[in-house]
Write a protein that holds these residues in place. Structure first.
Motif, PDB file in Angstrom:
ATOM      1  N   TYR A   1       0.834  -1.200   0.000  1.00 30.03           N
ATOM      2  CA  TYR A   1       0.000   0.000   0.000  1.00 30.03           C
ATOM      3  C   TYR A   1       0.871   1.253   0.000  1.00 30.03           C
ATOM      4  N   ASN A   2       1.867   1.297   0.876  1.00 31.74           N
ATOM      5  CA  ASN A   2       2.765   2.455   0.925  1.00 31.74           C
ATOM      6  C   ASN A   2       3.419   2.696  -0.429  1.00 31.74           C
ATOM      7  N   ALA A   3       3.898   1.617  -1.041  1.00 35.85           N
ATOM      8  CA  ALA A   3       4.609   1.754  -2.310  1.00 35.85           C
ATOM      9  C   ALA A   3       3.715   2.327  -3.401  1.00 35.85           C
ATOM     10  N   MET A   4       2.481   1.835  -3.492  1.00 37.34           N
ATOM     11  CA  MET A   4       1.593   2.309  -4.550  1.00 37.34           C
ATOM     12  C   MET A   4       1.135   3.745  -4.292  1.00 37.34           C
ATOM     13  N   VAL A   5       0.748   4.056  -3.065  1.00 39.58           N
ATOM     14  CA  VAL A   5       0.258   5.405  -2.758  1.00 39.58           C
ATOM     15  C   VAL A   5       1.378   6.430  -2.894  1.00 39.58           C
ATOM     16  N   ALA A   6       2.589   6.041  -2.548  1.00 38.54           N
ATOM     17  CA  ALA A   6       3.713   6.981  -2.584  1.00 38.54           C
ATOM     18  C   ALA A   6       4.224   7.258  -3.990  1.00 38.54           C
ATOM     19  N   THR A   7       3.878   6.414  -4.959  1.00 33.67           N
ATOM     20  CA  THR A   7       4.511   6.538  -6.279  1.00 33.67           C
ATOM     21  C   THR A   7       3.558   6.714  -7.451  1.00 33.67           C
ATOM     22  N   LEU A   8       2.299   6.323  -7.317  1.00 30.28           N
ATOM     23  CA  LEU A   8       1.403   6.331  -8.474  1.00 30.28           C
ATOM     24  C   LEU A   8       0.683   7.661  -8.620  1.00 30.28           C
ATOM     25  N   ASN A   9       0.636   8.140  -9.838  1.00 27.73           N
ATOM     26  CA  ASN A   9      -0.248   9.239 -10.204  1.00 27.73           C
ATOM     27  C   ASN A   9      -1.445   8.663 -10.959  1.00 27.73           C
TER      28      ASN A   9
ATOM     29  N   PRO B   1      15.840   1.424  -2.650  1.00 28.96           N
ATOM     30  CA  PRO B   1      16.774   2.549  -2.631  1.00 28.96           C
ATOM     31  C   PRO B   1      16.347   3.616  -1.628  1.00 28.96           C
ATOM     32  N   VAL B   2      17.313   4.317  -1.081  1.00 30.34           N
ATOM     33  CA  VAL B   2      17.029   5.315  -0.048  1.00 30.34           C
ATOM     34  C   VAL B   2      16.011   6.341  -0.535  1.00 30.34           C
ATOM     35  N   SER B   3      16.088   6.734  -1.805  1.00 30.84           N
ATOM     36  CA  SER B   3      15.164   7.749  -2.333  1.00 30.84           C
ATOM     37  C   SER B   3      13.710   7.297  -2.191  1.00 30.84           C
ATOM     38  N   LEU B   4      13.410   6.039  -2.493  1.00 25.75           N
ATOM     39  CA  LEU B   4      12.058   5.522  -2.333  1.00 25.75           C
ATOM     40  C   LEU B   4      11.749   5.269  -0.866  1.00 25.75           C
ATOM     41  N   THR B   5      12.697   4.718  -0.134  1.00 22.27           N
ATOM     42  CA  THR B   5      12.465   4.418   1.279  1.00 22.27           C
ATOM     43  C   THR B   5      12.069   5.677   2.045  1.00 22.27           C
ATOM     44  N   LYS B   6      12.684   6.798   1.739  1.00 17.68           N
ATOM     45  CA  LYS B   6      12.324   8.061   2.402  1.00 17.68           C
ATOM     46  C   LYS B   6      10.863   8.422   2.151  1.00 17.68           C
ATOM     47  N   GLU B   7      10.388   8.173   0.932  1.00 21.12           N
ATOM     48  CA  GLU B   7       8.984   8.457   0.628  1.00 21.12           C
ATOM     49  C   GLU B   7       8.057   7.512   1.376  1.00 21.12           C
ATOM     50  N   LEU B   8       8.433   6.242   1.476  1.00 20.64           N
ATOM     51  CA  LEU B   8       7.626   5.283   2.221  1.00 20.64           C
ATOM     52  C   LEU B   8       7.534   5.686   3.692  1.00 20.64           C
ATOM     53  N   ILE B   9       8.648   6.111   4.255  1.00 18.69           N
ATOM     54  CA  ILE B   9       8.674   6.531   5.658  1.00 18.69           C
ATOM     55  C   ILE B   9       7.821   7.786   5.851  1.00 18.69           C
ATOM     56  N   LYS B  10       7.913   8.728   4.909  1.00 14.92           N
ATOM     57  CA  LYS B  10       7.107   9.948   4.997  1.00 14.92           C
ATOM     58  C   LYS B  10       5.621   9.609   5.028  1.00 14.92           C
TER      59      LYS B  10
END
Length: 400
Positions: free
Chosen positions: A105-113, A254-263
């Motif tokens: 869920y985090n991955a999809m919400v954080a990255t999909l437009n 990668p850290v760039s994505l992980t930061k978005e997941l954490i946010k």
């Protein structure tokens, strides 16, 4: 006017959870029901893991942790993934979440437009497309076939990718089929992905430790390190460590994505339960030999179920290579009438009638995006599996 947001109309309640709850309700009414619907080990959480949780409580580790998990657990998860798959993840690339479902869920919400596409090979776990749609994405379902062992082929993947493709979701071993990709099969897919730099890969490895006949599970970054910077590796403690209720999953990315997941997680659930994290730390850093013991039991149960159901006229199923499910074809039995008078027009009719008439709960294949099948879980005792198979045979034998 409805209070529910428009996005809620895109999704359905989890059908595996719904059937499991129905089976529990019938049991509570005094009905004799054998539930083969839940994706949950029947083994108890090992004592050393439970002890770690108790000791954490006694030490007062009952406060908030970092959103992404305790430093000790993030480090241990990285070390476990690296040891199991020969990877090189660092603690700062790990995010601990409340179960594997939250990772997805985090991955999809954080990255999909809106309108971004996610390729999902089917049959597939019921929640993938709904999570994508909640995130305003578009699931692109690619139907696999029994002839390929329900595995996505390189040519199918190539045809499915468009300029809007954002993710490919891979699950190996697979829920519901138990199919597992070999290294060569994964390499064929990663070769295609190298041609499309806009596509990220979410590899759901939650069943990776549950494989049979000595088969070694492999994962995307292990097979093709060049995809490391656009791969999210998802795993957790629920299946391999018999810890479903502890609700701990984790991502490596990668850290760039992980930061978005954490946010994102920081504005939803925040940290996973501190006590469950202490238990997960013991699980991933402690003895691993009990997993092999569980796998040996699962393999015997798998063979029992496959042999019993394959002997029933009208049913057919492959022998799974991993996980703890058998995906059974009922296509030859549709259109017939049960002893109780139900006409089986669909796989959903089949599982509903089977639950009602002989007290066996299973999940219809349509829930996993492939009609004409049903899924049974063999994560239950040998005695119950033997009785369930007898009941299924009796149910099928009574069809007119």
């Amino acid at each position: 006017m409805s209070l529910a947001a428009e996005r809620m109309g895109r999704i359905l309640p989890s059908q595996t959870i719904a059937i499991t709850q129905k089976a529990r309700a019938l049991k509570a009414e005094g009905r004799d029901v054998i539930s083969l619907s839940a994706g949950e080990p029947d083994f108890d959480t090992p004592d050393f893991i439970k002890k770690a949780a108790i000791e954490a409580i006694q030490r007062g580790e009952t406060k908030y942790t970092d959103v992404a998990g305790t430093p000790a657990l993030r480090k241990a998860v990285a070390e476990r993934l690296n040891a199991d798959f020969g990877l090189d993840y660092r603690p700062e690339e790990i995010c601990v979440s409340t179960g594997g479902k939250q990772v997805i869920y985090n991955a999809m919400v954080a990255t999909l437009n809106a309108g971004d596409e996610v390729v999902i090979p089917a049959p597939a776990w019921v929640s993938y497309p709904d999570i994508v749609q909640l995130a305003d994405g578009k699931p692109v379902i690619v139907l696999t076939t029994p002839e390929t062992g329900f595995r996505l082929t390189a040519e199918q993947l190539r045809r499915a990718i468009t300029p809007r493709t954002r993710w490919l979701v891979l699950n190996s071993p697979c829920n519901p089929t138990g199919s597992a990709y070999s290294r060569d099969e994964l390499k064929a897919l990663t070769d295609v992905l190298l041609e499309h730099p806009q596509v990220w890969i979410l590899t759901d490895d939650i069943y990776a430790k549950l494989t049979y006949e000595g088969r070694e599970a492999c994962t995307v970054v292990q097979v093709e390190p060049r995809l490391r910077e656009r791969t999210l590796t998802m795993n957790g403690v629920s299946k391999a460590y018999a810890m479903t209720g502890w609700r701990i999953g984790f991502s490596a990315a990668p850290v760039s994505l992980t930061k978005e997941l954490i946010k994102l997680q920081g504005q939803s659930t925040s940290n996973a339960c501190s006590i469950a994290q202490a238990a997960a730390l013991a699980a991933v850093s402690g003895p691993q030999d009990f997993i092999g013991e569980m796998v040996a039991v699962y393999q015997k149960r798998r063979d029992l179920v496959v042999d019993a159901l394959s002997a029933v006229p009208g049913l057919s199923c492959a022998r799974p290579e991993g996980a703890f499910y058998v995906f059974v074809s009922v296509q030859q039995l549709l259109g017939r009438r049960t002893a109780g008078g139900h006409v089986l027009e669909s796989d959903e009719d089949f599982v509903k009638a089977m639950l009602e008439e002989v007290g066996v709960a299973a999940v219809h294949g349509t829930a996993f995006l492939l009609p004409g099948y049903f899924r049974v879980s063999y994560a239950t005792s040998t005695e119950l599996l033997e009785e369930a198979c007898r009941r299924i045979a009796r149910f099928c034998g009574g069809l007119a």
